[in-house]
Scaffold this motif. Structure first.
Motif, PDB file in Angstrom:
ATOM      1  N   LEU A 121      35.060 -42.136  15.380  1.00  0.00           N
ATOM      2  CA  LEU A 121      36.410 -41.656  15.687  1.00  0.00           C
ATOM      3  C   LEU A 121      36.522 -40.161  15.404  1.00  0.00           C
ATOM      4  O   LEU A 121      37.095 -39.407  16.204  1.00  0.00           O
ATOM      5  CB  LEU A 121      37.445 -42.421  14.867  1.00  0.00           C
ATOM      6  N   MET A 122      35.958 -39.728  14.281  1.00  0.00           N
ATOM      7  CA  MET A 122      35.968 -38.303  13.958  1.00  0.00           C
ATOM      8  C   MET A 122      35.160 -37.503  14.982  1.00  0.00           C
ATOM      9  O   MET A 122      35.554 -36.385  15.357  1.00  0.00           O
ATOM     10  CB  MET A 122      35.406 -38.077  12.554  1.00  0.00           C
ATOM     11  N   CYS A 128      31.934 -35.709   9.744  1.00  0.00           N
ATOM     12  CA  CYS A 128      31.896 -34.244   9.878  1.00  0.00           C
ATOM     13  C   CYS A 128      30.593 -33.780  10.519  1.00  0.00           C
ATOM     14  O   CYS A 128      30.592 -32.940  11.426  1.00  0.00           O
ATOM     15  CB  CYS A 128      32.052 -33.593   8.505  1.00  0.00           C
ATOM     16  N   THR A 129      29.475 -34.328  10.067  1.00  0.00           N
ATOM     17  CA  THR A 129      28.185 -33.888  10.609  1.00  0.00           C
ATOM     18  C   THR A 129      27.995 -34.380  12.046  1.00  0.00           C
ATOM     19  O   THR A 129      27.503 -33.638  12.899  1.00  0.00           O
ATOM     20  CB  THR A 129      27.019 -34.394   9.738  1.00  0.00           C
ATOM     21  N   LEU A 130      28.403 -35.620  12.320  1.00  0.00           N
ATOM     22  CA  LEU A 130      28.248 -36.163  13.671  1.00  0.00           C
ATOM     23  C   LEU A 130      29.137 -35.425  14.665  1.00  0.00           C
ATOM     24  O   LEU A 130      28.709 -35.111  15.784  1.00  0.00           O
ATOM     25  CB  LEU A 130      28.580 -37.658  13.679  1.00  0.00           C
ATOM     26  N   ALA A 131      30.384 -35.132  14.261  1.00  0.00           N
ATOM     27  CA  ALA A 131      31.294 -34.406  15.142  1.00  0.00           C
ATOM     28  C   ALA A 131      30.740 -33.028  15.473  1.00  0.00           C
ATOM     29  O   ALA A 131      30.767 -32.584  16.628  1.00  0.00           O
ATOM     30  CB  ALA A 131      32.670 -34.281  14.483  1.00  0.00           C
ATOM     31  N   ALA A 132      30.224 -32.344  14.450  1.00  0.00           N
ATOM     32  CA  ALA A 132      29.708 -30.986  14.657  1.00  0.00           C
ATOM     33  C   ALA A 132      28.480 -30.975  15.556  1.00  0.00           C
ATOM     34  O   ALA A 132      28.391 -30.191  16.511  1.00  0.00           O
ATOM     35  CB  ALA A 132      29.381 -30.350  13.307  1.00  0.00           C
ATOM     36  N   THR A 133      27.516 -31.851  15.279  1.00  0.00           N
ATOM     37  CA  THR A 133      26.270 -31.828  16.050  1.00  0.00           C
ATOM     38  C   THR A 133      26.464 -32.345  17.470  1.00  0.00           C
ATOM     39  O   THR A 133      25.847 -31.838  18.412  1.00  0.00           O
ATOM     40  CB  THR A 133      25.183 -32.655  15.347  1.00  0.00           C
ATOM     41  N   THR A 134      27.333 -33.336  17.650  1.00  0.00           N
ATOM     42  CA  THR A 134      27.586 -33.867  18.990  1.00  0.00           C
ATOM     43  C   THR A 134      28.263 -32.822  19.861  1.00  0.00           C
ATOM     44  O   THR A 134      27.868 -32.590  21.016  1.00  0.00           O
ATOM     45  CB  THR A 134      28.457 -35.132  18.921  1.00  0.00           C
ATOM     46  N   ALA A 135      29.307 -32.193  19.315  1.00  0.00           N
ATOM     47  CA  ALA A 135      30.009 -31.164  20.079  1.00  0.00           C
ATOM     48  C   ALA A 135      29.101 -29.973  20.364  1.00  0.00           C
ATOM     49  O   ALA A 135      29.116 -29.418  21.468  1.00  0.00           O
ATOM     50  CB  ALA A 135      31.246 -30.702  19.307  1.00  0.00           C
ATOM     51  N   TYR A 136      28.297 -29.601  19.381  1.00  0.00           N
ATOM     52  CA  TYR A 136      27.389 -28.462  19.544  1.00  0.00           C
ATOM     53  C   TYR A 136      26.392 -28.726  20.668  1.00  0.00           C
ATOM     54  O   TYR A 136      26.169 -27.889  21.541  1.00  0.00           O
ATOM     55  CB  TYR A 136      26.641 -28.216  18.234  1.00  0.00           C
ATOM     56  N   VAL A 155      31.403 -41.482   2.256  1.00  0.00           N
ATOM     57  CA  VAL A 155      30.213 -41.377   3.101  1.00  0.00           C
ATOM     58  C   VAL A 155      30.619 -41.338   4.576  1.00  0.00           C
ATOM     59  O   VAL A 155      30.056 -40.582   5.369  1.00  0.00           O
ATOM     60  CB  VAL A 155      29.250 -42.552   2.839  1.00  0.00           C
ATOM     61  N   ALA A 156      31.615 -42.150   4.928  1.00  0.00           N
ATOM     62  CA  ALA A 156      32.095 -42.158   6.315  1.00  0.00           C
ATOM     63  C   ALA A 156      32.625 -40.794   6.726  1.00  0.00           C
ATOM     64  O   ALA A 156      32.371 -40.318   7.842  1.00  0.00           O
ATOM     65  CB  ALA A 156      33.181 -43.219   6.481  1.00  0.00           C
ATOM     66  N   LEU A 157      33.367 -40.136   5.820  1.00  0.00           N
ATOM     67  CA  LEU A 157      33.899 -38.799   6.124  1.00  0.00           C
ATOM     68  C   LEU A 157      32.774 -37.777   6.267  1.00  0.00           C
ATOM     69  O   LEU A 157      32.803 -36.925   7.156  1.00  0.00           O
ATOM     70  CB  LEU A 157      34.872 -38.367   5.029  1.00  0.00           C
ATOM     71  N   ALA A 158      31.775 -37.863   5.384  1.00  0.00           N
ATOM     72  CA  ALA A 158      30.631 -36.940   5.468  1.00  0.00           C
ATOM     73  C   ALA A 158      29.876 -37.137   6.775  1.00  0.00           C
ATOM     74  O   ALA A 158      29.527 -36.178   7.469  1.00  0.00           O
ATOM     75  CB  ALA A 158      29.699 -37.139   4.271  1.00  0.00           C
ATOM     76  N   CYS A 159      29.631 -38.391   7.127  1.00  0.00           N
ATOM     77  CA  CYS A 159      28.954 -38.686   8.396  1.00  0.00           C
ATOM     78  C   CYS A 159      29.775 -38.193   9.581  1.00  0.00           C
ATOM     79  O   CYS A 159      29.243 -37.661  10.558  1.00  0.00           O
ATOM     80  CB  CYS A 159      28.706 -40.184   8.531  1.00  0.00           C
TER      81      CYS A 159
END
Length: 387
Positions: free
Chosen positions: A345-346, A217-225, A211-215
């Motif tokens: 961190l991701m 990936c989505t958090l990294a993508a949306t934050t950077a976007y 779950v941490a890895l899934a979160c």
């Protein structure tokens, strides 16, 4: 006072607003900041995302400090670091190292509030805690929206940063003067061993890390976007700066609705994993095609869909520890701490890696961020069935 809880609600919401507002000012002023500091897209990513690195280091300790000494004292002291960072940031626009330090300090205040907000609101509002916590996340998004939409209204970056620093100083004083702890809720020292056991139990569960890895990936993508979108629209598509900020803000506004609608849609699926996979695939696709949408009504529509769909699974993933076998409500707090630490961190590292590969190529940057979001389905597929 019976109604003092509403004073605490306003104080918590105001700090949540200003913390997110200050971070996303960097995004709104990107095209002025980058040449002034002599940095490229990688340097900008580091500057924008470094508050999350503070959360990685201090998220769990700050929560423990709040348990031991009370959130009022801990938030009041540590949010002074954010005020110091806001002041330093205003007067060091020619120094990249000092700008990094200032943003890290701003992240300390955001971290201590994030680590204690649920506790504060739960103790003051009890049965209405879910509603007030939802409002907390909505106000956090509002801070992002206002930062993106109003960046073009300031005469200079110094003026914009100065206003934010002044507002932060006022709020820190208000918190220290008017803030209170709910009575009788400090954790006795003898319970520390129980906290350690709960953490060890959660850390041994494979699904917690998935779950941490899934979160992440989505958090990294949306934050950077969200961070790159205003400058990408302005520099890459030639859209006016103020309009680009408003368009980026629309994505965040739509995400507020997506956070509410997501759990309702999920209830229509017999298998939660199926919902998460289908939704995240659609979200990644919308993220990808946004950059290729023609300017005008179509682009506005796709931007709204982008924010709406990409936010539909976040609340569900964050709430999953309660439903994981061997975790439940007993160890959900420790599991959530692990998930938050790993995902933050991701969210710091992955966007920097993406920017290192894409450079100033916004097409490639947005494409890789969409791919990062899509990668979340891998750990989701590996999850065991929830209980």
């Amino acid at each position: 006072m019976r109604n003092y809880k509403f004073v605490m609600l306003v104080l918590v919401y105001c700090l949540a607003f200003i913390g997110n507002y200050m971070q996303y000012q960097v995004s709104a002023f990107a095209l002025q900041i980058m040449p002034a500091l002599g940095i490229d897209a990688v340097g900008f990513s580091a500057l924008f995302l470094i508050p999350m690195l503070a959360a990685f280091f201090f998220g769990v300790p700050f929560g423990v400090f709040g348990d031991k000494w009370g959130p009022k004292r801990v938030v009041g002291v540590l949010f002074c670091f954010s005020f110091a960072g806001a002041v330093i940031r205003t007067f060091t626009l020619d120094s990249f190292p000092l700008q990094l330090v200032s943003m890290f300090l701003i992240g300390i205040g955001m971290t201590v509030l994030q680590s204690n907000a649920v506790k504060i609101l739960s103790l003051w509002f009890e049965k209405r805690a879910d509603t007030t916590i939802g409002g907390y996340f909505a106000v956090s998004c509002l801070g992002i929206v206002v930062a993106q939409a109003t960046g073009g209204l300031f005469e200079s970056v110094t003026q914009g940063y100065g206003v934010a620093a002044l507002a932060t100083g006022v709020l820190v004083v208000c918190w220290n003067v008017f803030g209170r702890d709910a009575s009788g809720e400090l954790r006795p020292a003898e319970q520390d061993s129980e906290v350690l056991y709960a953490f060890q139990t959660a850390a041994k569960k494979r699904d917690v890390w998935l779950v941490a890895l899934a979160c992440g990936c989505t958090l990294a993508a949306t934050t950077a976007y969200a961070g790159f979108l205003p400058q990408a629209l302005e520099a890459g598509k030639g859209i006016d700066g103020l309009l680009a900020g408003n368009m980026a803000a629309l994505v965040t506004v739509a995400s507020i609705f997506g956070c509410v609608a997501g759990p309702a849609f999920a209830g229509r699926f017999k298998q939660l994993k199926a919902y998460l996979v289908v939704t995240n695939v659609l979200a990644a696709l919308v993220m990808f095609i946004t950059w290729y949408a023609a300017s005008g009504a179509l682009l506005w529509t796709v931007l709204f869909l982008n924010g709406f769909i990409t936010s539909m699974t976040g609340p569900i993933l964050q709430a999953m520890p309660v439903h994981l076998k061997g975790i439940g409500s007993k160890y959900a707090g420790s599991a959530s701490g692990i998930i938050q630490t790993v995902s933050l961190l991701m969210a710091f590292l992955l966007p920097i890696m993406i920017t290192s590969l894409a450079g100033s190529d916004y097409t490639m940057n947005m494409g890789l961020e969409s791919l990062c979001f899509l990668a979340s389905i891998v750990p989701i597929l590996l999850l065991a069935r929830s209980k």
